[in-house]
Design a protein around this motif. Sequence first.
Motif, PDB file in Angstrom:
ATOM      1  N   ILE A  62       0.954  -1.177   0.091  1.00 46.80           N
ATOM      2  CA  ILE A  62      -0.212  -0.122  -0.060  1.00 46.80           C
ATOM      3  C   ILE A  62       0.897   1.105  -0.010  1.00 46.80           C
ATOM      4  O   ILE A  62       1.691   1.448   0.694  1.00 46.80           O
TER       5      ILE A  62
ATOM      6  N   THR B  48      -4.634   0.842  -8.287  1.00 47.32           N
ATOM      7  CA  THR B  48      -5.969   1.564  -8.060  1.00 47.32           C
ATOM      8  C   THR B  48      -5.707   2.721  -6.987  1.00 47.32           C
ATOM      9  O   THR B  48      -4.965   2.715  -6.009  1.00 47.32           O
ATOM     10  N   GLN B  49      -6.272   3.809  -7.260  1.00 47.88           N
ATOM     11  CA  GLN B  49      -6.204   5.200  -6.394  1.00 47.88           C
ATOM     12  C   GLN B  49      -7.512   5.368  -5.666  1.00 47.88           C
ATOM     13  O   GLN B  49      -8.637   5.303  -6.097  1.00 47.88           O
ATOM     14  N   HIS B  50      -7.263   5.276  -4.282  1.00 48.00           N
ATOM     15  CA  HIS B  50      -8.432   5.272  -3.377  1.00 48.00           C
ATOM     16  C   HIS B  50      -8.985   6.321  -2.783  1.00 48.00           C
ATOM     17  O   HIS B  50     -10.142   6.332  -1.963  1.00 48.00           O
TER      18      HIS B  50
ATOM     19  N   HIS C 218     -11.048   9.894  -2.908  1.00 46.01           N
ATOM     20  CA  HIS C 218     -11.936  10.527  -3.985  1.00 46.01           C
ATOM     21  C   HIS C 218     -12.669  11.597  -3.209  1.00 46.01           C
ATOM     22  O   HIS C 218     -13.821  11.849  -3.662  1.00 46.01           O
TER      23      HIS C 218
ATOM     24  N   THR D  10      -2.984   1.073  -4.461  1.00 47.53           N
ATOM     25  CA  THR D  10      -2.638  -0.418  -4.318  1.00 47.53           C
ATOM     26  C   THR D  10      -2.880  -0.942  -5.495  1.00 47.53           C
ATOM     27  O   THR D  10      -3.559  -0.625  -6.562  1.00 47.53           O
TER      28      THR D  10
ATOM     29  N   PRO E 157      -6.914  -4.052  -5.065  1.00 45.84           N
ATOM     30  CA  PRO E 157      -8.138  -3.232  -4.134  1.00 45.84           C
ATOM     31  C   PRO E 157      -8.646  -3.860  -3.060  1.00 45.84           C
ATOM     32  O   PRO E 157      -9.212  -3.106  -2.183  1.00 45.84           O
ATOM     33  N   GLU E 158      -8.466  -5.162  -2.665  1.00 47.77           N
ATOM     34  CA  GLU E 158      -9.071  -5.722  -1.718  1.00 47.77           C
ATOM     35  C   GLU E 158      -8.132  -5.713  -0.481  1.00 47.77           C
ATOM     36  O   GLU E 158      -8.755  -5.942   0.760  1.00 47.77           O
TER      37      GLU E 158
ATOM     38  N   ILE F   5      -7.810  -2.654   0.753  1.00 46.94           N
ATOM     39  CA  ILE F   5      -8.198  -1.481   1.383  1.00 46.94           C
ATOM     40  C   ILE F   5      -9.918  -1.761   1.562  1.00 46.94           C
ATOM     41  O   ILE F   5     -10.633  -2.122   0.836  1.00 46.94           O
TER      42      ILE F   5
ATOM     43  N   ASN G  60     -12.152   0.786   4.020  1.00 45.85           N
ATOM     44  CA  ASN G  60     -13.055   1.908   4.071  1.00 45.85           C
ATOM     45  C   ASN G  60     -12.045   3.321   4.119  1.00 45.85           C
ATOM     46  O   ASN G  60     -11.120   3.078   4.635  1.00 45.85           O
ATOM     47  N   VAL G  61     -12.069   4.101   3.369  1.00 47.76           N
ATOM     48  CA  VAL G  61     -11.153   5.295   3.376  1.00 47.76           C
ATOM     49  C   VAL G  61     -12.192   6.585   3.532  1.00 47.76           C
ATOM     50  O   VAL G  61     -13.173   6.703   2.725  1.00 47.76           O
TER      51      VAL G  61
ATOM     52  N   ILE H  76      -7.447   3.681   6.625  1.00 49.40           N
ATOM     53  CA  ILE H  76      -7.862   2.170   5.830  1.00 49.40           C
ATOM     54  C   ILE H  76      -8.075   1.292   6.794  1.00 49.40           C
ATOM     55  O   ILE H  76      -7.444   1.068   7.748  1.00 49.40           O
TER      56      ILE H  76
END
Length: 215
Positions: free
Chosen positions: A141, A176-178, A180, A194, A197-198, A200, A202-203, A214
């Motif tokens: 990450i 993937t960018q988490h 937003h 990451t 994606p799994e 991550i 909750n952001v 995370i």
Amino acid sequence: MISVLYTNCNSLLNKIDELRIQLSDTKRQKPMIICLTETWARDDIHDDVLSLDGYVLIIRKDRKDTCMGFGGGILVYASDALNAEEDSDFQGGNFNQAVCLKVKTRGSNIRIVTVYRSPNSNSANNAALEQIIRSTCSQTILVGDFNYRCIDWDKHVASDSLGRLFLEACDDAFLTQHVHFPTRKQNVLDLILTVNPELIGNVRTTGSLAIATIA
């Protein structure tokens, strides 16, 4: 699951008491890992001044190429109940502000790379960061302040060449960018990246100090 708090401090000494108060709030779940950038820590600031109850300061990287550390510095803390250490195998190349924490779990080791990229980075430093991005593995990450103001992450486009080169590196690594939501004014400068994606859950924003958690 491992919860991680990340924030850009812009001088930790001005905010460490606020951070301590936030961590002492029994109504909030304490993060297991705390990653801080732009700490502005320097040689005359001892580790005990930066201590946090219940945490071990595992990584400290003060910036040496600026006056009194201004504009840089990374600190990474881990809960004293967590099995974590600095990853001695991390290859940061010539990029000047990146560190890696290795967290030992039952199934495998998770690596958390904390990055600070100055908005004044030169082309060689940017290329070194892109190399780190391209070498990211599925159990890693990346969190930090990347300072790419011209990237629209929702549309996945960049309006300048620096941003486009960084996006290309992320695409090459299938990242993937988490994040937003804006992290500085209307800009998304602080990122979580990451391959898997799994990793991550909750952001979310958690107040003036924390950028994301995370879970």
